[in-house]
Scaffold this motif. Structure first.
Motif, short mmCIF file in Angstrom:
data_model
loop_
_atom_site.label_atom_id
_atom_site.label_comp_id
_atom_site.label_asym_id
_atom_site.label_seq_id
_atom_site.Cartn_x
_atom_site.Cartn_y
_atom_site.Cartn_z
N ILE A 183 50.16 15.52 30.00
CA ILE A 183 49.13 16.55 29.82
C ILE A 183 49.68 17.70 28.99
CG2 ILE A 183 47.80 18.33 31.02
CD1 ILE A 183 47.32 16.29 33.26
N ILE A 184 50.91 18.08 29.25
CA ILE A 184 51.54 19.18 28.50
C ILE A 184 51.69 18.80 27.03
CG2 ILE A 184 53.63 20.56 28.23
CD1 ILE A 184 54.00 20.34 31.28
N LEU A 185 52.20 17.58 26.78
CA LEU A 185 52.40 17.14 25.39
C LEU A 185 51.08 16.98 24.65
CD1 LEU A 185 55.23 14.47 25.90
CD2 LEU A 185 55.45 16.78 24.96
N GLU A 186 50.08 16.41 25.33
CA GLU A 186 48.78 16.24 24.69
C GLU A 186 48.14 17.60 24.40
OE1 GLU A 186 47.26 13.89 23.38
OE2 GLU A 186 47.97 12.00 24.23
N SER A 187 48.40 18.58 25.26
CA SER A 187 47.86 19.91 25.03
C SER A 187 48.41 20.52 23.75
CB SER A 187 48.19 20.83 26.22
OG SER A 187 47.59 20.36 27.41
N PHE A 188 49.70 20.30 23.48
CA PHE A 188 50.28 20.79 22.23
C PHE A 188 49.66 20.08 21.03
CE2 PHE A 188 53.91 22.23 24.93
CZ PHE A 188 53.94 23.55 24.50
N SER A 189 49.47 18.76 21.15
CA SER A 189 48.85 18.00 20.07
C SER A 189 47.41 18.48 19.84
CB SER A 189 48.86 16.50 20.40
OG SER A 189 48.16 15.77 19.42
N PHE A 190 46.67 18.70 20.91
CA PHE A 190 45.29 19.16 20.82
C PHE A 190 45.23 20.55 20.20
CE2 PHE A 190 41.24 20.37 23.28
CZ PHE A 190 40.43 19.80 22.31
N ARG A 191 46.19 21.39 20.57
CA ARG A 191 46.25 22.74 20.01
C ARG A 191 46.48 22.68 18.50
NH1 ARG A 191 50.03 26.35 18.47
NH2 ARG A 191 49.56 28.58 18.71
N THR A 192 47.35 21.78 18.05
CA THR A 192 47.59 21.64 16.61
C THR A 192 46.31 21.23 15.89
OG1 THR A 192 49.89 20.99 16.99
CG2 THR A 192 48.93 20.41 14.86
N ALA A 193 45.58 20.28 16.47
CA ALA A 193 44.32 19.83 15.85
C ALA A 193 43.30 20.97 15.80
CB ALA A 193 43.75 18.65 16.63
N ILE A 194 43.25 21.79 16.85
CA ILE A 194 42.31 22.92 16.88
C ILE A 194 42.67 23.94 15.80
CG2 ILE A 194 41.57 24.93 18.23
CD1 ILE A 194 41.72 23.17 20.72
N VAL A 195 43.96 24.27 15.69
CA VAL A 195 44.41 25.25 14.70
C VAL A 195 44.09 24.77 13.29
CG1 VAL A 195 46.43 26.36 13.68
CG2 VAL A 195 46.20 26.24 16.16
N GLU A 196 44.39 23.49 13.00
CA GLU A 196 44.14 22.97 11.66
C GLU A 196 42.64 22.87 11.37
OE1 GLU A 196 46.48 22.69 9.60
OE2 GLU A 196 48.09 22.98 11.03
N SER A 197 41.84 22.57 12.39
CA SER A 197 40.39 22.49 12.21
C SER A 197 39.79 23.86 11.97
CB SER A 197 39.74 21.85 13.45
OG SER A 197 40.20 20.53 13.63
N ASN A 198 40.31 24.87 12.67
CA ASN A 198 39.79 26.22 12.50
C ASN A 198 39.97 26.72 11.07
OD1 ASN A 198 38.72 26.75 15.04
ND2 ASN A 198 40.68 27.43 15.88
N ALA A 199 40.99 26.19 10.39
CA ALA A 199 41.26 26.62 9.02
C ALA A 199 40.14 26.23 8.06
CB ALA A 199 42.59 26.05 8.55
N ILE A 200 39.39 25.17 8.41
CA ILE A 200 38.31 24.71 7.52
C ILE A 200 36.94 24.72 8.20
CG2 ILE A 200 39.89 23.25 6.21
CD1 ILE A 200 38.84 20.85 7.73
#
Length: 312
Positions: free
Chosen positions: A130-147
């Protein structure tokens, strides 16, 4: 690929899923938890999906050929659609099958599906996952917010022309929720000694993956069929065409995404009836230049000159 953002999110998800898959398989082998097996297969399916997205992005960069004169940009859509099929079959249907099998065992002998060895391991693995997936999900959110701009998350998933980030977002969200289902199922099995909880957790994981796969398939199918430019780009293109003395008005216009970053524009434009062929040609060239300046992804442009007659 739309850039490094999408690639960064895919690589982050791939590395996280590979590590998580190995630990889940170890936990399943030692504990016998069906939820752990379903989650392990889920992580393997996700890892394969991320490889497919990377492969599709690379193949989409090939230059146009006489056989495919508009290039290979839509390969990214094809591989994203394959991802939905893999998620549905390898992830969702397998988990449902495993849940039914485990349920049949537990209904006859509730203690048969109980976790009796290495009881601490599945819970530990799930918490770490859950901790590792949260980091992965956070990366996807940050990159998505950029566009993403001002669009809601629902609008972003439905309207995004580049399929990678929406796919990774839904996969990571599904992975997090699935891990929570697995944690509940495993924890309740450990507390009650009844394997039905483990089977229920596995079933919830399977149903979740099937729903996400169907959403991905529907959205990717729309891209495969061919979507027009966004409303903002359509307005910008139309404004660019008439932003000069050469064109009186746009009679009608069609746009089509040949790929996430490549747009086809076809329009019939009204020119003055007294212009020479040379003047019309120069006017079309000027209009094309304005279109490309306004919307850089407009790579293929066809403008047909005509005379507009007011009806009535």
């Amino acid at each position: 690929m739309s850039a490094g953002g999408g690639t960064k999110a895919i690589v982050a998800a791939l590395l996280a899923n590979l590590g998580i898959a190995i630990t889940k398989f170890i936990a399943w082998a030692l504990s016998g938890s069906s939820s752990m097996l379903a989650e392990a297969i889920h992580s393997v399916a996700d890892s394969g999906n991320q490889v497919l997205l990377l492969f599709g992005g690379r193949r989409a960069q090939r230059a146009a050929t006489p056989l495919h004169p508009f290039g290979y940009g839509r390969e990214r859509y094809i591989y994203a659609f394959i991802v939905s099929i893999v998620l549905f079959s390898v992830g969702g249907l397998f988990a449902i099958y495993e849940a039914v099998h485990k349920y049949e065992e537990a209904i006859h002998s509730p203690t048969k599906g109980a976790i009796t060895s290495w009881q601490w391991l599945p819970v530990t693995v799930l918490v770490v996952a859950i901790i590792l997936e949260s980091f992965s999900f956070r990366t996807a959110i940050v990159e998505s917010n950029a566009i993403r701009g001002k669009a809601s998350w629902k609008e972003f998933v439905r309207r995004a022309k580049a399929p990678e980030l929406p796919v990774i977002l839904l996969e990571d969200l599904g992975a997090l929720v699935g891990l929570i289902f697995a944690l509940i199922g495993v924890s309740m099995t450990l507390i009650t000694g009844n394997g039905l909880w483990d089977a229920a957790g596995t079933m919830m994981i399977g149903l979740l993956l099937v729903v996400i796969a169907i959403i991905l398939a529907i959205e990717t199918k729309s891209l495969l069929l061919g979507e027009s430019a966004t409303d903002e780009d359509v307005k910008a293109i139309a404004a660019a065409i008439v932003d000069g003395p050469e064109v009186e008005r746009v009679i009608h216009m069609r746009t089509l995404h040949l790929g996430p970053e490549e747009l086809l524009v076809a329009a019939k434009i009204a020119v003055r009836h007294d212009e020479t062929a040379d003047e019309v040609a120069k006017g079309i060239d000027a209009a094309e230049a304005r279109i490309r300046a306004a919307v850089p992804i407009a790579r293929v442009i066809y403008l047909e000159p005509d005379i507009y007659y007011q009806k009535g």
